[in-house]
Design an enzyme around this catalytic site. Structure first.
Site, PDB file in Angstrom:
ATOM      1  CE1 TYR A 105      -3.663  -2.460   0.517  1.00 16.94           C
ATOM      2  CE2 TYR A 105      -2.762  -2.659   2.644  1.00 16.94           C
ATOM      3  CZ  TYR A 105      -3.798  -3.146   1.594  1.00 16.94           C
ATOM      4  OH  TYR A 105      -4.850  -4.232   2.019  1.00 16.94           O
ATOM      5  CB  CYS A 108       2.102   0.299   3.922  1.00 16.39           C
ATOM      6  SG  CYS A 108       2.670  -1.117   5.209  1.00 16.39           S
ATOM      7  CG  PHE A 110       4.944  -2.000   8.950  1.00 16.67           C
ATOM      8  CD1 PHE A 110       5.716  -2.286   9.998  1.00 16.67           C
ATOM      9  CD2 PHE A 110       3.422  -1.811   9.259  1.00 16.67           C
ATOM     10  CE1 PHE A 110       5.165  -2.311  11.364  1.00 16.67           C
ATOM     11  CE2 PHE A 110       3.029  -1.834  10.626  1.00 16.67           C
ATOM     12  CZ  PHE A 110       3.869  -2.009  11.806  1.00 16.67           C
ATOM     13  CB  CYS A 111       5.022  -0.554   2.217  1.00 12.25           C
ATOM     14  SG  CYS A 111       3.748  -1.631   2.334  1.00 12.25           S
TER      15      CYS A 111
END
Length: 345
Positions: A105, A108, A110-111
């Site tokens: 995403y 995001c 974490f991304c």
């Protein structure tokens, strides 16, 4: 061998275009936002072919001018390449993956941790933006959380595990046991504490929630109807969800908690340029990754204005440098480039 050759060519062309973009006066970067379920940097495709072609045609009419310009270009290109080499921690060619695909995403945190790692190590990667409604882009995978990284056909899950695995594969720099413990401690702090402060700050008010979803709606993988819904319904939903998250994590004043976290990180640095010393380590990249999407939102602006984190953040921007993200399949098709297949079920 053929795949390795393609990867090497793609990598070389990508770096040349990046350097050319810098010489043309463009950083090639764009800020983004973050939400609880998604965040990071993106790439803007600038079509300057016509401008370059026109300039070189004019130069050909004057050999002397062309020679001077070419010399200046070579010197500038060499300096630009040298500066980039000093900043980034590049991977030796034999360790460079042939194909890296990030399922994400756009907003995001974490991304964004994964993207910060890839950008710093100058690993070219392609992005597949996942539609949160149905996640059809992940129909081939039993694991449905993001990010998912596919490296030469191997699926890696969970941002921290992904980075640990890649760091080992690319050749982790040697460090003492004390340094490793410190790095691990602050990587856990990012996952267990820092990331939970983001949503309550980003969606603190309805206007801040709409500010964040303006970007998400435009850059996420949504249909026209879904885009409208994502912006207004999503912003409203996240506003109320952020209040629940604030209560769940015992946050009284979200801004004060964010400022405290920033100062806690600065205390951990202890006057060092980075936690890793003269170069960022995995903890530096994790903190930078989750903060990068909010940097130019109201929460990020307030954080830099009211804490001492700005200097470190600027050092990290310089060290990580431009994104190593490759054009999407759609962009490649537009440019008439062959599109390589990705993961299939």
């Amino acid at each position: 061998m053929r795949g390795r050759g393609i990867a090497t060519i793609n990598f070389a062309v990508h770096r040349y275009l990046r350097a050319s973009s810098s010489l043309a006066g463009s950083s090639g970067r764009v800020s983004s936002t973050i939400v609880d379920f998604s965040g990071g940097s993106s790439i803007v495709k600038d079509d300057r072919d016509g401008a370059y072609g026109h300039n070189f045609k004019n130069m050909k009419s004057d050999r002397k001018l062309f020679g001077i310009a070419a010399g200046a270009f070579s010197a500038s290109f060499a300096f630009s390449s040298m500066s980039a080499a000093l900043a980034k921690e590049r991977v030796v060619p034999e360790r460079m993956p042939e194909e890296v695909i990030l399922y994400q995403y756009e907003a995001c945190p974490f991304c964004n941790k994964v993207k910060a790692f890839l950008d710093y190590h100058d690993v070219p990667y392609r992005v597949v933006e996942v539609n949160p409604v149905g996640k059809k882009e992940l129909k081939w995978s039993e694991y449905k959380k993001l990010p998912v990284l596919v490296v030469d056909g191997e699926q890696l899950n969970d941002s921290t595990a992904i980075i640990t695995s890649l760091n080992s594969r690319l050749g982790a720099p040697p460090m003492s046991e004390e340094q490793r413990k410190e790095e691990d401690q602050w990587r856990r702090w990012v996952d267990d504490h820092l990331v939970h402060l983001l949503s309550p700050n980003i969606y603190r008010s309805t206007s801040e929630a709409l500010e964040a979803f303006d970007y998400i709606a435009e850059n996420g993988n949504f249909s026209t109807t879904e885009r409208f819904t994502a912006k207004y319904v999503g912003a409203a939903a996240m506003y109320f969800i952020s209040k629940r998250l604030k209560k769940k994590h015992n946050i009284t004043d979200e801004r004060a908690a964010l400022y405290e976290a920033a100062e806690t990180w600065m205390t951990a640095l202890g006057g060092r340029r980075f936690l890793g010393g003269e170069k960022p380590n995995l903890a530096d990249l994790a903190v930078f990754g989750v903060l990068r999407p909010i940097r130019h939102l109201r929460a990020g602006e307030d954080m830099v204005k009211n804490t001492n984190i700005g200097g470190w953040y600027k050092n990290m921007e310089e060290a990580v440098g431009p994104s190593s993200r490759l054009p999407s399949n759609f962009q490649m098709a537009e440019m008439g480039k062959p599109v390589q297949s990705t993961v299939t079920s």
